[in-house]
Design an enzyme around this catalytic site. Structure first.
Site: not given
Length: 456
Positions: A40, A45, A48, A174, A178, A431, A436
């Site tokens: 990782c 990750c 990446k 994945y 990616e 908002h 939301e």
């Protein structure tokens, strides 16, 4: 025994287990032969996502005109990006090592292998331990086709000397989607070849549909339901032949076709640790292997290969063994993200999984994000709630859109706690945000009832 615990593997699972165990007072040693911090931090990750972010800057420069800015987008400097990435990864790797030494763990640099069930050989030494943890992670696969050695895998992508102008990616999980987005955003022509009808096998069907549309919208050329047959070289170029006879001429072929557990060279056959049908280490719910004092965790078990899961398993095992707090890590309602542009965030059951258990209500919305009302970029956000019809619990939440990973991390808390649709409905939204929408979905899109459909 020399140590109470010996950990093989210095990735997310191993480092957390060793550090927490040492903090509980155990005599701990840990060995890593390649990268402290594991896949990782070094070739997964973290770098990446840095590459993903690099690509996003180019898009923002283009979008700025809609907001009154004049930004001239120059050529991207791949070498500068990789150098900056390398500096950050070196810094992080040093932090992982300091965490271990600071906790009092003994650190070995080198390959560890079993001599017997309580003896490890590493860096020219033999040491003994009462308990042993295997956390050696996984490695990317190459397809068994002629010329496979001419392609790269994800490990290689982070060290390319130059940015390719034309890339063919094999696979649509994945890693495939990616890196397709990364290379495309940095200026390459990108083709994707995959055997499924849609990318991201195992994800919710609406997410898969939306992802195919998103990839195509970025100019990525999709070749679904096809397989590579052979790969040849023509000077610096590569010629990929597909199983329908089509030939793709490219600068780079990238295999993103899955990963396998790192079990070779550990000497498992000498100590009676068994592998499962996927050639990964077989463990029970408490992470015990077929030798009760030897444990395995993270990707080497090939159960749910996510860094936070590996980290949680390492912490839980340390608490169980040395902290008087026995616990395990349930592998359901685990949130995850796919760092495409825009990203995917998901938690809980897909519609397909949920409706196999009973009728479900589906709430789904698609809209143009506020930013792109001015930028003019053709981009849609998709958000979806899967609600168990009988209990009205929200059992799945899925999103493809900007900030999806950040939003779903918060939604995951509600899903794990068992929130109902009514709980979502009475929550006031912020908002104007995309988030939301998850608390303002009032109109049911459909009810999926497999039993009713079968009867009809």
């Amino acid at each position: 025994m020399d140590f109470d615990l010996f950990v093989i593997g210095g990735g997310s699972a191993g480092v957390r287990c060793a550090r927490i165990s040492a903090g509980h007072g155990a005599r701990v040693a840990i060995a890593e032969e390649r990268h402290w911090g594991g896949t990782c931090v070094n070739i997964g990750c973290v770098p990446k996502k840095l590459l993903v972010q690099a690509g996003e800057y180019g898009g923002w420069a283009e979008d700025a005109a809609g907001f009154g800015w004049t930004i001239h987008k120059g050529p991207h400097d791949w070498g500068k990006l990789i150098a900056a990435k390398d500096r950050e990864i070196t810094r992080l790797e040093g932090i992982y090592r300091k965490l271990l030494t600071g906790a009092g763990a003994t650190v070995f640099d080198g390959h560890a292998t079993f001599v017997d069930a309580h003896t490890i050989e590493v860096a020219g030494k033999r040491v003994t331990a009462d308990k042993i943890v295997i956390a050696t992670g996984g490695h990317p696969d190459r397809l068994a086709i002629p010329g496979a050695e001419l392609a790269i895998v994800s490990d290689d992508a982070f060290y390319l000397k130059t940015m390719p102008r034309h890339v063919v990616i094999i696979g649509s999980g994945y890693i495939g989607v990616e890196f397709a987005g990364i290379f495309r955003a940095l200026g390459a022509e990108v083709h994707m070849v995959y055997r499924q009808p849609l990318p991201l096998r195992g994800f919710d069907q609406d997410i898969r549909d939306a992802m195919a549309e998103t990839l195509s919208g970025q100019g990525i050329v999709l070749h679904p339901q096809l397989l590579p047959a052979r790969l040849d070289a023509d000077g610096e170029q590569r010629i990929l032949t597909l199983n329908d006879g089509q030939k793709l001429v490219t600068d780079l072929v990238f295999f993103a076709t899955g990963r396998h557990a790192n079990v070779d060279g550990l000497g498992l056959e000498r100590i009676g640790v068994k592998l499962n049908a996927k050639n990964a280490i077989k463990v029970d719910a408490q992470l015990r292997t077929t030798q009760p004092h030897i444990y395995a965790m993270g990707d080497v078990t090939d159960r749910l290969n996510l860094t936070p899961v590996a980290t949680a398993e390492g912490h839980a095992l340390a608490d169980t063994l040395f902290g008087s707090n026995a616990r395990d890590v349930p592998l359901w309602n685990i949130p995850s993200a796919v760092f495409t542009t825009p990203p995917v965030g998901t938690v809980g059951l897909t519609e397909e999984q949920a409706c196999a258990l009973g009728p479900v209500d589906i709430y789904l919305t698609r809209f143009t994000p506020m930013r792109h009302a001015l930028s003019g970029r053709e981009r849609k956000t998709m958000m979806k709630l899967v609600v168990d019809k009988a209990t009205q619990k929200v059992v799945g939440a899925h999103m493809l859109g900007e900030d999806a990973a950040e939003i779903i991390q918060g939604i995951a808390i509600a899903v794990v706690m068992g929130a109902t649709k009514a709980d979502f409905d009475r929550t006031i939204g912020i908002h104007p945000t995309a988030a939301e929408e998850f608390v303002t979905l009032r109109t049911r899109t459909r009810t999926t009832d497999l039993a009713k459909q079968a009867a009809e």
